[in-house]
Design a protein around this motif. Structure first.
Motif, PDB file in Angstrom:
ATOM      1  N   GLY A  23      71.705  19.241  37.495  1.00 44.68           N
ATOM      2  CA  GLY A  23      72.220  18.500  36.362  1.00 44.68           C
ATOM      3  C   GLY A  23      73.354  17.548  36.666  1.00 44.68           C
ATOM      4  N   ALA A  24      73.685  16.761  35.661  1.00 43.79           N
ATOM      5  CA  ALA A  24      74.737  15.751  35.770  1.00 43.79           C
ATOM      6  C   ALA A  24      76.118  16.367  35.918  1.00 43.79           C
ATOM      7  CB  ALA A  24      74.699  14.843  34.545  1.00 43.79           C
ATOM      8  N   ASP A  25      76.267  17.634  35.576  1.00 42.93           N
ATOM      9  CA  ASP A  25      77.560  18.300  35.716  1.00 42.93           C
ATOM     10  C   ASP A  25      77.555  19.340  36.830  1.00 42.93           C
ATOM     11  OD1 ASP A  25      78.942  16.887  33.724  1.00 42.93           O
ATOM     12  OD2 ASP A  25      78.027  18.105  32.154  1.00 42.93           O
ATOM     13  N   SER A  26      76.608  19.219  37.733  1.00 39.62           N
ATOM     14  CA  SER A  26      76.612  20.092  38.907  1.00 39.62           C
ATOM     15  C   SER A  26      77.812  19.757  39.776  1.00 39.62           C
ATOM     16  CB  SER A  26      75.318  19.912  39.698  1.00 39.62           C
ATOM     17  OG  SER A  26      75.226  18.579  40.176  1.00 39.62           O
ATOM     18  N   PRO A  27      78.262  20.679  40.619  1.00 43.22           N
ATOM     19  CA  PRO A  27      79.457  20.420  41.428  1.00 43.22           C
ATOM     20  C   PRO A  27      79.386  19.141  42.247  1.00 43.22           C
ATOM     21  CG  PRO A  27      78.941  22.750  41.482  1.00 43.22           C
ATOM     22  CD  PRO A  27      77.806  22.088  40.762  1.00 43.22           C
ATOM     23  N   LYS A  28      78.253  18.867  42.883  1.00 44.48           N
ATOM     24  CA  LYS A  28      78.170  17.662  43.701  1.00 44.48           C
ATOM     25  C   LYS A  28      78.317  16.409  42.856  1.00 44.48           C
ATOM     26  CE  LYS A  28      74.376  18.775  46.091  1.00 44.48           C
ATOM     27  NZ  LYS A  28      74.164  20.214  45.814  1.00 44.48           N
ATOM     28  N   ALA A  29      77.687  16.398  41.684  1.00 42.68           N
ATOM     29  CA  ALA A  29      77.810  15.242  40.791  1.00 42.68           C
ATOM     30  C   ALA A  29      79.258  15.058  40.341  1.00 42.68           C
ATOM     31  CB  ALA A  29      76.895  15.417  39.575  1.00 42.68           C
ATOM     32  N   VAL A  30      79.925  16.158  40.040  1.00 46.98           N
ATOM     33  CA  VAL A  30      81.329  16.090  39.621  1.00 46.98           C
ATOM     34  C   VAL A  30      82.199  15.542  40.742  1.00 46.98           C
ATOM     35  CG1 VAL A  30      83.337  17.472  38.948  1.00 46.98           C
ATOM     36  CG2 VAL A  30      81.108  17.909  37.890  1.00 46.98           C
ATOM     37  N   TRP A  31      81.978  15.998  41.962  1.00 57.00           N
ATOM     38  CA  TRP A  31      82.771  15.513  43.097  1.00 57.00           C
ATOM     39  C   TRP A  31      82.581  14.015  43.301  1.00 57.00           C
ATOM     40  CZ3 TRP A  31      80.891  20.131  46.482  1.00 57.00           C
ATOM     41  CH2 TRP A  31      81.710  21.246  46.230  1.00 57.00           C
ATOM     42  N   VAL A  32      81.340  13.549  43.191  1.00 56.51           N
ATOM     43  CA  VAL A  32      81.077  12.119  43.364  1.00 56.51           C
ATOM     44  C   VAL A  32      81.793  11.322  42.277  1.00 56.51           C
ATOM     45  CG1 VAL A  32      79.295  10.325  43.326  1.00 56.51           C
ATOM     46  CG2 VAL A  32      78.894  12.450  44.589  1.00 56.51           C
ATOM     47  N   ARG A  33      81.730  11.792  41.037  1.00 55.78           N
ATOM     48  CA  ARG A  33      82.421  11.085  39.945  1.00 55.78           C
ATOM     49  C   ARG A  33      83.918  11.047  40.185  1.00 55.78           C
ATOM     50  NH1 ARG A  33      78.883  13.907  36.337  1.00 55.78           N
ATOM     51  NH2 ARG A  33      80.572  15.277  35.643  1.00 55.78           N
ATOM     52  N   LEU A 200      87.962   6.121  50.928  1.00 54.95           N
ATOM     53  CA  LEU A 200      88.810   7.091  50.239  1.00 54.95           C
ATOM     54  C   LEU A 200      90.076   7.310  51.068  1.00 54.95           C
ATOM     55  CD1 LEU A 200      86.464   9.952  48.969  1.00 54.95           C
ATOM     56  CD2 LEU A 200      87.973   8.540  47.571  1.00 54.95           C
ATOM     57  N   PRO A 201      91.246   7.339  50.442  1.00 50.65           N
ATOM     58  CA  PRO A 201      92.468   7.570  51.215  1.00 50.65           C
ATOM     59  C   PRO A 201      92.474   8.967  51.825  1.00 50.65           C
ATOM     60  CG  PRO A 201      92.927   7.626  48.860  1.00 50.65           C
ATOM     61  CD  PRO A 201      91.524   7.139  49.010  1.00 50.65           C
ATOM     62  N   PRO A 202      93.129   9.144  52.975  1.00 51.68           N
ATOM     63  CA  PRO A 202      93.141  10.446  53.649  1.00 51.68           C
ATOM     64  C   PRO A 202      93.675  11.574  52.775  1.00 51.68           C
ATOM     65  CG  PRO A 202      93.977   8.739  55.104  1.00 51.68           C
ATOM     66  CD  PRO A 202      93.822   8.105  53.753  1.00 51.68           C
ATOM     67  N   ALA A 203      94.560  11.252  51.843  1.00 55.90           N
ATOM     68  CA  ALA A 203      95.174  12.294  51.025  1.00 55.90           C
ATOM     69  C   ALA A 203      94.264  12.754  49.887  1.00 55.90           C
ATOM     70  CB  ALA A 203      96.501  11.785  50.446  1.00 55.90           C
ATOM     71  N   TRP A 204      93.163  12.049  49.662  1.00 53.28           N
ATOM     72  CA  TRP A 204      92.300  12.430  48.541  1.00 53.28           C
ATOM     73  C   TRP A 204      91.635  13.776  48.793  1.00 53.28           C
ATOM     74  CZ3 TRP A 204      87.144  13.680  47.976  1.00 53.28           C
ATOM     75  CH2 TRP A 204      86.686  13.808  46.654  1.00 53.28           C
ATOM     76  N   GLN A 205      91.593  14.603  47.738  1.00 53.82           N
ATOM     77  CA  GLN A 205      90.904  15.886  47.818  1.00 53.82           C
ATOM     78  C   GLN A 205      90.206  16.151  46.493  1.00 53.82           C
ATOM     79  OE1 GLN A 205      93.728  18.943  48.873  1.00 53.82           O
ATOM     80  NE2 GLN A 205      93.344  18.667  51.059  1.00 53.82           N
ATOM     81  N   ALA A 206      89.005  16.688  46.591  1.00 54.69           N
ATOM     82  CA  ALA A 206      88.300  17.082  45.377  1.00 54.69           C
ATOM     83  C   ALA A 206      88.968  18.308  44.783  1.00 54.69           C
ATOM     84  CB  ALA A 206      86.843  17.396  45.700  1.00 54.69           C
ATOM     85  N   ARG A 207      88.887  18.419  43.467  1.00 56.43           N
ATOM     86  CA  ARG A 207      89.402  19.619  42.823  1.00 56.43           C
ATOM     87  C   ARG A 207      88.550  20.822  43.228  1.00 56.43           C
ATOM     88  NH1 ARG A 207      89.529  18.278  36.591  1.00 56.43           N
ATOM     89  NH2 ARG A 207      87.567  17.310  37.182  1.00 56.43           N
ATOM     90  N   PRO A 208      89.170  21.992  43.379  1.00 52.97           N
ATOM     91  CA  PRO A 208      88.368  23.186  43.736  1.00 52.97           C
ATOM     92  C   PRO A 208      87.254  23.398  42.720  1.00 52.97           C
ATOM     93  CG  PRO A 208      90.711  23.651  43.891  1.00 52.97           C
ATOM     94  CD  PRO A 208      90.591  22.311  43.231  1.00 52.97           C
ATOM     95  N   ASN A 209      86.117  23.805  43.212  1.00 55.39           N
ATOM     96  CA  ASN A 209      84.966  24.016  42.339  1.00 55.39           C
ATOM     97  C   ASN A 209      84.187  25.203  42.850  1.00 55.39           C
ATOM     98  OD1 ASN A 209      83.073  23.487  40.303  1.00 55.39           O
ATOM     99  ND2 ASN A 209      83.148  21.286  40.676  1.00 55.39           N
TER     100      ASN A 209
END
Length: 215
Positions: A23-33, A200-209
Motif C-alpha cells: 500500500g501507499a502507506d507501507s514503510p518503504k513508501a513512507v520513507w520515499v515520501r 540527500l544531505p549526509p545528516a538526513w535520516q528516515a524516522r524509525p519505522n
C-alpha cells in the motif's frame, strides 16, 4: 559499492509504486515520501488496484503531476510496473527486488483470497491477473543505463539472478543480507535519489519505522 552515477538532469518528481497487496502507506513508501519532502521534491505514492492493467493505468495517470522528467521507483510488482512505464516513456527507474516474470510468480496464487491491510480490499487472484501480466511484460529492457537495481541476496520470493539477466548493464546495489521486504531501503535512499540527480544531505535520516514485510 555503486559506481558514480551518470550526470543527469535532476528528476522533476518521484513516482513510487508499491508491491503486490501492499500500500501507499507501507514503510518503504513512507520513507520515499519523507526523503522527497526533505528535498522539496514532488512525490506521489498511489494506492494501486490489485488488477495489473488497472494499476498500470493509475500509475501512468499520475505522471502528469510530477513534471517533465519524473524518476520512477517501485518494489517487487511495483518494480515491474515501473519498468513498464520506463520503457513506455523513456524514464529513469530505481527498482527494489523487481518482479521480472510476474505471471510466473502469481500463477500459484490463482483462486487464493487476499485482504489488503492498507486499503481493506478483499480480492481473489484469477486467470485474468495472469493474462494481464503476460500481456504487459516487456520482452527486453531497451536501455539498461536508465535503471538502478536494489537487490537483496536473501530474497526468499524472487531470484536476484533473474533481475541481473533482464537488466544486464544496469547499475546495481546488492545487499548481502536483505530479503524481499528490503528493510534496509532507508539507508539506500541517497543512492536511489542520486539516480534521479538529487543528493540527500549526509545528516538526513528516515524516522524509525516498523521493519516492513510488504513487497
Amino acid at each position: 559499492m555503486l559506481s558514480a552515477p551518470c550526470r543527469v538532469m535532476p528528476a522533476s518528481g518521484v513516482l513510487y509504486l508499491h508491491g503486490f497487496n501492499s500500500g501507499a502507506d507501507s514503510p518503504k513508501a513512507v520513507w520515499v515520501r519523507e526523503a522527497c519532502a526533505h528535498l522539496g521534491l514532488p512525490c506521489v505514492t498511489p494506492q494501486l488496484p490489485h488488477r495489473p492493467a488497472e494499476a498500470l493505468a493509475m500509475a501512468e495517470s499520475r505522471l502528469g503531476e510530477l513534471g517533465p522528467a519524473p524518476l520512477l521507483a517501485g518494489s517487487s510488482m511495483g518494480g515491474f510496473l515501473a519498468t513498464c512505464l520506463a520503457e513506455r516513456h523513456g524514464l529513469r527507474a530505481a527498482l527494489i527486488n523487481p518482479a521480472v516474470a510476474p505471471a510466473r510468480l502469481v500463477v500459484d496464487w490463482v483462486d487464493e483470497v487476499f485482504v489488503n491491510d492498507y486499503s481493506g480490499e478483499r480480492f481473489t487472484v484469477s486467470e485474468a491477473h495472469l493474462a494481464e501480466l503476460a500481456a504487459l511484460t516487456p520482452e527486453r529492457v531497451t536501455a539498461p543505463a536508465r535503471y538502478l537495481l536494489l537487490l537483496g541476496c536473501d530474497d526468499e520470493v524472487l531470484d536476484p539472478a533473474d533481475a541481473f539477466a533482464l537488466y544486464h548493464g544496469a547499475r546495481t546495489l546488492l545487499h548481502p543480507k536483505a530479503d524481499h521486504g528490503f528493510a534496509v531501503l532507508a539507508r539506500h535512499l541517497p543512492a536511489l535519489l542520486a539516480h534521479g540527480g538529487h543528493a540527500l544531505p549526509p545528516a538526513w535520516q528516515a524516522r524509525p519505522n516498523k521493519e516492513p514485510d510488504d513487497p
